[in-house]
Design an enzyme around this catalytic site. Structure first.
Site, PDB file in Angstrom:
ATOM      1  N   TYR A   1     -61.123 -33.880 -34.837  1.00 58.22           N
ATOM      2  CA  TYR A   1     -60.703 -32.514 -34.513  1.00 58.22           C
ATOM      3  C   TYR A   1     -59.830 -31.952 -35.629  1.00 58.22           C
ATOM      4  O   TYR A   1     -60.068 -30.842 -36.123  1.00 58.22           O
ATOM      5  CB  TYR A   1     -59.952 -32.511 -33.182  1.00 58.22           C
ATOM      6  CG  TYR A   1     -59.333 -31.178 -32.820  1.00 58.22           C
ATOM      7  CD1 TYR A   1     -60.114 -30.030 -32.723  1.00 58.22           C
ATOM      8  CD2 TYR A   1     -57.962 -31.063 -32.563  1.00 58.22           C
ATOM      9  CE1 TYR A   1     -59.562 -28.803 -32.392  1.00 58.22           C
ATOM     10  CE2 TYR A   1     -57.396 -29.841 -32.230  1.00 58.22           C
ATOM     11  CZ  TYR A   1     -58.191 -28.709 -32.146  1.00 58.22           C
ATOM     12  OH  TYR A   1     -57.633 -27.505 -31.822  1.00 58.22           O
TER      13      TYR A   1
ATOM     14  N   LYS B   1     -60.788 -28.824 -38.173  1.00 61.33           N
ATOM     15  CA  LYS B   1     -59.977 -27.604 -38.200  1.00 61.33           C
ATOM     16  C   LYS B   1     -59.418 -27.350 -39.608  1.00 61.33           C
ATOM     17  O   LYS B   1     -59.313 -26.204 -40.038  1.00 61.33           O
ATOM     18  CB  LYS B   1     -58.844 -27.692 -37.177  1.00 61.33           C
ATOM     19  CG  LYS B   1     -59.305 -27.628 -35.724  1.00 61.33           C
ATOM     20  CD  LYS B   1     -59.983 -26.315 -35.371  1.00 61.33           C
ATOM     21  CE  LYS B   1     -58.999 -25.175 -35.256  1.00 61.33           C
ATOM     22  NZ  LYS B   1     -59.662 -23.912 -34.830  1.00 61.33           N
TER      23      LYS B   1
ATOM     24  N   ASP C   1     -73.760 -17.196 -31.265  1.00 58.33           N
ATOM     25  CA  ASP C   1     -73.536 -18.550 -31.779  1.00 58.33           C
ATOM     26  C   ASP C   1     -72.966 -18.456 -33.192  1.00 58.33           C
ATOM     27  O   ASP C   1     -73.669 -18.085 -34.129  1.00 58.33           O
ATOM     28  CB  ASP C   1     -74.862 -19.328 -31.788  1.00 58.33           C
ATOM     29  CG  ASP C   1     -74.695 -20.771 -32.220  1.00 58.33           C
ATOM     30  OD1 ASP C   1     -73.584 -21.144 -32.667  1.00 58.33           O
ATOM     31  OD2 ASP C   1     -75.674 -21.539 -32.125  1.00 58.33           O
TER      32      ASP C   1
ATOM     33  N   THR D   1     -62.218 -27.994 -28.889  1.00 56.68           N
ATOM     34  CA  THR D   1     -60.825 -28.477 -28.917  1.00 56.68           C
ATOM     35  C   THR D   1     -60.624 -29.807 -28.211  1.00 56.68           C
ATOM     36  O   THR D   1     -59.584 -30.432 -28.375  1.00 56.68           O
ATOM     37  CB  THR D   1     -59.882 -27.449 -28.271  1.00 56.68           C
ATOM     38  OG1 THR D   1     -60.315 -27.217 -26.923  1.00 56.68           O
ATOM     39  CG2 THR D   1     -59.896 -26.137 -29.028  1.00 56.68           C
TER      40      THR D   1
ATOM     41  N   GLY E   1     -61.836 -18.065 -23.893  1.00 57.24           N
ATOM     42  CA  GLY E   1     -60.889 -19.177 -23.954  1.00 57.24           C
ATOM     43  C   GLY E   1     -59.474 -18.712 -23.670  1.00 57.24           C
ATOM     44  O   GLY E   1     -59.216 -17.525 -23.422  1.00 57.24           O
TER      45      GLY E   1
ATOM     46  N   THR F   1     -54.243 -25.634 -35.779  1.00 60.75           N
ATOM     47  CA  THR F   1     -53.593 -26.624 -34.919  1.00 60.75           C
ATOM     48  C   THR F   1     -52.682 -27.564 -35.692  1.00 60.75           C
ATOM     49  O   THR F   1     -52.845 -27.758 -36.907  1.00 60.75           O
ATOM     50  CB  THR F   1     -54.685 -27.466 -34.211  1.00 60.75           C
ATOM     51  OG1 THR F   1     -54.082 -28.566 -33.524  1.00 60.75           O
ATOM     52  CG2 THR F   1     -55.675 -28.031 -35.207  1.00 60.75           C
TER      53      THR F   1
END
Length: 282
Positions: free
Chosen positions: A126, A130, A37, A63, A11, A102
């Protein structure tokens, strides 16, 4: 030699960390979903116990906010349970844990920047997933750095590439003029992560580039630094082609970094200019 396990290594942030770190000083284990995983507890435990990293950096996440809204179970499995599994391993092998988070853990309703001491109140799947990941990290390991950032861009698919693709294809892009944040280079985020790792300054940090702009202003600067002529239309979030499910006010205050005076993030336009130059050279 310090051993660092970068989870989600392909990423934006994982790639940036690999570019910034010194391979002579660090032994790196790079894994992504094809190799491991993180939602499979035994798989994660086995990898951690065999390789015994000194630091685990969790860059892995779902994301895409639209995907999270459509598939909440996937979002919580990766963003929350994945972080839990890595935290359990970190505690078991005595590793430091770095959890990337985030601005979406906040509701975006504030008119002033959010500090690390403000209450979280996520409005999106999301953001909730998070926050759950953050809570697991706090619960399972005390040697942790939770690093929240926003509007991150680097190598990969992101807001910058979408703006440039629209310009190259001659499309008019409708961009939100009522969303505010601090565009942050993945490389700048990588630098602060590598700076904190050797320290014992554990806790939650906000780390964004300096300055604030709207999504529309961000798009304008992307085109300016790229030298492209593009057609942009300033619209409310509800009419935006991009970033629909995001907090309206995503401005983070790097409060802790400022009061302990350990690290200063650069100004966002300067970082964007550096990134655009590197991109053109590739």
């Amino acid at each position: 030699m310090i051993k660092i396990w970068i989870v989600g290594s392909s990423g934006q942030i994982g790639t940036a960390i690999n570019e910034v770190l010194d391979p002579l000083e660090v032994e790196v284990f790079n894994t992504d979903k094809d190799e491991l995983d993180i939602t499979e507890t035994d798989e994660v435990l086995n990898f951690g116990e065999i390789n015994r990293p000194d630091v685990i950096i969790n860059c892995a996440a779902v994301t895409d906010t639209d995907v999270c809204e459509r598939e909440p179970e996937l979002a919580f499995r990766v963003n929350a349970l994945g972080a839990r599994n890595l935290s359990i391993v970190a505690r078991k092998v005595g590793a430091k844990m770095v959890q990337l988070s985030t601005d979406d853990v906040f509701d975006g309703l504030s008119k002033t920047p959010y500090s690390e001491f403000d209450d979280t109140n996520p409005k999106t799947v999301y953001g909730r997933s998070k926050r759950a990941g953050e809570n697991y990290v706090k619960e399972f390991t005390h040697k942790h750095f939770i690093i929240r950032s926003n509007w991150v861009y680097g190598r990969g698919n992101n807001f910058v590439t979408k703006v440039l693709d629209a310009a190259d294809e001659g499309r008019t892009l409708a961009v939100a003029s009522d969303q505010f944040g601090s565009p942050t280079s993945a490389k700048d985020l990588a630098r602060i992560i590598l700076y904190l790792i050797p320290t014992n300054e554990y806790g939650t940090y906000h780390a964004t580039c300096k300055g604030v702009c709207s999504r529309y202003e961000f798009a304008q600067e992307i085109l300016r630094f790229s030298g492209r002529e593009g057609s942009l239309k300033a619209v409310p979030t509800s009419e935006s082609d991009l970033s629909s499910e995001r907090p309206a006010y995503a401005v983070l205050d790097n409060f802790i970094l400022r009061i302990i005076d350990v690290y200063e993030m650069p100004e966002w336009k300067r970082s964007l200019e550096e990134y655009m130059k590197e991109r053109e050279e590739d």
